[in-house]
Motif scaffolding. Structure first.
Motif, PDB file in Angstrom:
ATOM      1  N   ASP A 154       0.842  -1.193   0.000  1.00  0.00           N
ATOM      2  CA  ASP A 154       0.000   0.000   0.000  1.00  0.00           C
ATOM      3  C   ASP A 154       0.878   1.244   0.000  1.00  0.00           C
ATOM      4  OD1 ASP A 154      -2.742  -0.950   0.144  1.00  0.00           O
ATOM      5  OD2 ASP A 154      -2.247  -1.690   2.142  1.00  0.00           O
ATOM      6  N   ALA A 155       0.249   2.392  -0.247  1.00  0.00           N
ATOM      7  CA  ALA A 155       0.890   3.703  -0.104  1.00  0.00           C
ATOM      8  C   ALA A 155       2.239   3.753  -0.816  1.00  0.00           C
ATOM      9  CB  ALA A 155       1.048   4.052   1.369  1.00  0.00           C
ATOM     10  N   THR A 156       2.228   3.319  -2.080  1.00  0.00           N
ATOM     11  CA  THR A 156       3.453   3.257  -2.877  1.00  0.00           C
ATOM     12  C   THR A 156       3.364   4.208  -4.069  1.00  0.00           C
ATOM     13  OG1 THR A 156       3.891   0.953  -2.262  1.00  0.00           O
ATOM     14  CG2 THR A 156       4.896   1.744  -4.294  1.00  0.00           C
ATOM     15  N   VAL A 157       4.439   4.926  -4.305  1.00  0.00           N
ATOM     16  CA  VAL A 157       4.589   5.770  -5.493  1.00  0.00           C
ATOM     17  C   VAL A 157       5.741   5.200  -6.310  1.00  0.00           C
ATOM     18  CG1 VAL A 157       5.067   8.074  -6.378  1.00  0.00           C
ATOM     19  CG2 VAL A 157       3.753   7.807  -4.265  1.00  0.00           C
ATOM     20  N   LYS A 158       5.519   4.988  -7.613  1.00  0.00           N
ATOM     21  CA  LYS A 158       6.533   4.339  -8.444  1.00  0.00           C
ATOM     22  C   LYS A 158       6.708   5.082  -9.761  1.00  0.00           C
ATOM     23  CE  LYS A 158       5.599   0.252 -10.239  1.00  0.00           C
ATOM     24  NZ  LYS A 158       5.436  -1.215 -10.361  1.00  0.00           N
ATOM     25  N   TYR A 159       7.960   5.188 -10.178  1.00  0.00           N
ATOM     26  CA  TYR A 159       8.304   5.750 -11.488  1.00  0.00           C
ATOM     27  C   TYR A 159       9.075   4.707 -12.278  1.00  0.00           C
ATOM     28  CZ  TYR A 159      11.517   7.830 -14.862  1.00  0.00           C
ATOM     29  OH  TYR A 159      12.256   8.077 -15.991  1.00  0.00           O
ATOM     30  N   GLU A 160       8.785   4.616 -13.582  1.00  0.00           N
ATOM     31  CA  GLU A 160       9.563   3.772 -14.470  1.00  0.00           C
ATOM     32  C   GLU A 160       9.859   4.542 -15.755  1.00  0.00           C
ATOM     33  OE1 GLU A 160       8.920  -0.829 -13.814  1.00  0.00           O
ATOM     34  OE2 GLU A 160       7.032   0.105 -14.440  1.00  0.00           O
ATOM     35  N   GLY A 161      11.090   4.390 -16.251  1.00  0.00           N
ATOM     36  CA  GLY A 161      11.482   5.088 -17.456  1.00  0.00           C
ATOM     37  C   GLY A 161      12.364   4.234 -18.336  1.00  0.00           C
ATOM     38  N   GLY A 169      13.694   2.007 -12.696  1.00  0.00           N
ATOM     39  CA  GLY A 169      12.493   2.250 -11.903  1.00  0.00           C
ATOM     40  C   GLY A 169      12.855   2.477 -10.454  1.00  0.00           C
ATOM     41  N   ILE A 170      12.019   3.244  -9.768  1.00  0.00           N
ATOM     42  CA  ILE A 170      12.226   3.482  -8.347  1.00  0.00           C
ATOM     43  C   ILE A 170      10.866   3.651  -7.687  1.00  0.00           C
ATOM     44  CG2 ILE A 170      12.472   5.991  -8.632  1.00  0.00           C
ATOM     45  CD1 ILE A 170      14.540   5.846  -6.317  1.00  0.00           C
ATOM     46  N   SER A 171      10.728   3.174  -6.463  1.00  0.00           N
ATOM     47  CA  SER A 171       9.472   3.308  -5.737  1.00  0.00           C
ATOM     48  C   SER A 171       9.746   3.675  -4.282  1.00  0.00           C
ATOM     49  CB  SER A 171       8.665   2.006  -5.800  1.00  0.00           C
ATOM     50  OG  SER A 171       9.353   0.943  -5.163  1.00  0.00           O
ATOM     51  N   TYR A 172       8.764   4.345  -3.699  1.00  0.00           N
ATOM     52  CA  TYR A 172       8.812   4.689  -2.277  1.00  0.00           C
ATOM     53  C   TYR A 172       7.510   4.231  -1.646  1.00  0.00           C
ATOM     54  CZ  TYR A 172       8.242   7.369   2.004  1.00  0.00           C
ATOM     55  OH  TYR A 172       7.994   7.726   3.306  1.00  0.00           O
ATOM     56  N   THR A 173       7.614   3.520  -0.535  1.00  0.00           N
ATOM     57  CA  THR A 173       6.450   3.048   0.199  1.00  0.00           C
ATOM     58  C   THR A 173       6.451   3.624   1.602  1.00  0.00           C
ATOM     59  OG1 THR A 173       6.419   0.956  -1.020  1.00  0.00           O
ATOM     60  CG2 THR A 173       5.218   1.017   1.070  1.00  0.00           C
ATOM     61  N   TYR A 174       5.337   4.215   1.980  1.00  0.00           N
ATOM     62  CA  TYR A 174       5.185   4.738   3.334  1.00  0.00           C
ATOM     63  C   TYR A 174       4.622   3.626   4.230  1.00  0.00           C
ATOM     64  CZ  TYR A 174       3.396   7.376   7.314  1.00  0.00           C
ATOM     65  OH  TYR A 174       3.131   7.825   8.587  1.00  0.00           O
ATOM     66  N   GLY A 175       5.389   3.241   5.245  1.00  0.00           N
ATOM     67  CA  GLY A 175       4.903   2.254   6.209  1.00  0.00           C
ATOM     68  C   GLY A 175       4.647   0.888   5.611  1.00  0.00           C
TER      69      GLY A 175
END
Length: 359
Positions: A154-161, A169-175
Motif C-alpha cells: 500500500d501507499a506506494t509511489v513508483k516511477y519507471e522510465g 524504476g524506483i518506488s517509495y512506500t510509506y509504512g
C-alpha cells in the motif's frame, strides 16, 4: 510469528514467455476515440506442492501435498489520460504461519499516468519497483531462491522510465508491512537494467527503515542481480543472486495482555543478520509448445549457522542448502500452461505441478 515478504510475489514467478500473459490476453470491454478504454483480464490455476517438506519452513502445515490453487480477476484501463487498475486475487494461504485457507485479497489498486512514451508514474497499492525483476534470471516456476524484497505494498509511489535499451524504476512506500501485517518501515526500492536482444542484465537495491520497536523487523538492505543470455535460438541461460542484511529483534516484552490471543509487544535488541543466495537457470525451447527448464540453487542464512550466536536450533541442514530443479512446460495455446517440476537435494518439496489458463 511473521514473515517478511508476501508469498513468493503472488505464489510464483512465471516462465519468462508468460510474464505478460494477462496483458496479451486481456478482453477489451470498450475503447473510444478519445483514447479511453477498459480491459478485463485474469487467470485460473490449479495445482500444488508434492512431497512438501515442512522442516524447511515454507509451508503452513506438515502434509505431503499442499494445495496452491490460485485465481486472479482484474480490470485496467485509461480514463481522461489517467491509467487505472484493480486486481483481485483468490489464493491459498499455504505459506509459513498462515492457515491454509483460501482468501480473497486486493492485490493491485492504483492510478497511473503515462508522461510520454518512455516515462510512467503510478501510485496506490502496487508492486515495488524491483519486484518486477527480482527473479529475472530464473526460468523455473516455483521454489527457487527468494530474495525477500518488499513485493506489493500500500501507499506506494513508483516511477519507471526507458532510455533506449536501458530501463530503470524506483518506488517509495510509506509504512510497508509484511504479509501478516507486521511493520517494516518506510521502503525505497529500485532497479536499473540493460535489455538487449541477446544479453540482458538488471540490478536492484532496497532499503527499509525498520519498525522502531513495533515488530521484530528492523532496518534492512538488499542487493539483487539478474542476467539472461540467449545462447542459441533454443537455449537461454539465466543467473540470479541476492545479498541482504536485516536487523532482527532478539528480545520482546509484552506491554498489553488485555487480549490473550492478541498480545502487544515491544521489540528490542536488534541485531544484523546476513543472508545470501543465487542460482543458475536455463530454458531449452523444444518447439513453440514445449520447453524444458532447469536451475541449480544455493541459499545461506545466518540463522542456519550453528556457529552464529543467532542460530535457530530448529534448522538441521547446516549453514546453507543447495538443490536442483528440472521441469517440463507445455503450452497448448498462448494463454494456457501445464507444468511439472521435480526437485533434488535440499528442496522444500519433491515436485510442483500446475495448470493455468489466462484470459
Amino acid at each position: 510469528m511473521d514473515i517478511a515478504t508476501p508469498q513468493k510475489a503472488v505464489l510464483a514467478t512465471l516462465l519468462s514467455s508468460l510474464l505478460a500473459a494477462p496483458a496479451v490476453n486481456a478482453i477489451e470491454i470498450y475503447q473510444n476515440a478519445n483514447g479511453d478504454k477498459l480491459d478485463l483480464y485474469g487467470e485460473v490455476g490449479v495445482g500444488g506442492h508434492i512431497g512438501a517438506n515442512y522442516e524447511y519452513g515454507e509451508f503452513y502445515d506438515d502434509q505431503y501435498y499442499v494445495d496452491d490453487s490460485f485465481a486472479t480477476l482484474g480490470v485496467k484501463g485509461v480514463k481522461d489520460g489517467i491509467i487505472y487498475r484493480l486486481e483481485l486475487d483468490y489464493q491459498r494461504e499455504n505459506w509459513k504461519y498462515a492457515d491454509g485457507e483460501l482468501a480473497l485479497a486486493v492485490d493491485k489498486l492504483f492510478l497511473g499516468y503515462q508522461i510520454n512514451d518512455n516515462h510512467y508514474v503510478e501510485a496506490g497499492l502496487t508492486d515495488t519497483a524491483f519486484d518486477d525483476y527480482d527473479k529475472y534470471g530464473d526460468f523455473t516456476l516455483d521454489t527457487t531462491v527468494e530474495s525477500g524484497e518488499a513485493g506489493d505494498q500500500d501507499a506506494t509511489v513508483k516511477y519507471e522510465g526507458r532510455f533506449g535499451k536501458i530501463k530503470t524504476g524506483i518506488s517509495y512506500t510509506y509504512g510497508a508491512q509484511s504479509s501478516s501485517g507486521s511493520e517494516l518501515g518506510d521502503t525505497v526500492n529500485g532497479y536499473i537494467g540493460y535489455f538487449g536482444d541477446v544479453f540482458s542484465v538488471v540490478g536492484g537495491l532496497e532499503g527499509r527503515g525498520g519498525a522502531a520497536g513495533e515488530s521484530k523487523y528492523g532496518e534492512h538492505s538488499l542487493m539483487g542481480l539478474g542476467m539472461r543470455w540467449v545462447a542459441t535460438d533454443k537455449i537461454t541461460v539465466g543467473l540470479n543472486a541476492f545479498y541482504e542484511r536485516e536487523d532482527i529483534a532478539q528480545e520482546k516484552t509484552a506491554i498489553d495482555i488485555t487480549d490473550p490471543n492478541n498480545k502487544i509487544y515491544a521489540y528490542n535488541n536488534y541485531q544484523t543478520l546476513t543472508n545470501k543466495g543465487g542460482l543458475v537457470s536455463a530454458k531449452y525451447q523444444i518447439d513453440e509448445k514445449w520447453n524444458i527448464v532447469t536451475s541449480i540453487n544455493y541459499e545461506a542464512y545466518e540463522e542456519w549457522d550453528e556457529n552464529s550466536k543467532y542460530y535457530d536450533e530448529e534448522t538441521s541442514w547446516g549453514n546453507s542448502r543447495t538443490w536442483g530443479t528440472l521441469g517440463v512446460n507445455y503450452k497448448p495455446s498462448r494463454s494456457t500452461l501445464i507444468a511439472i517440476e521435480g526437485n533434488l537435494g535440499e528442496s522444500a518439496q519433491n515436485a510442483y505441478a500446475y495448470a493455468r489458463v489466462y484470459f
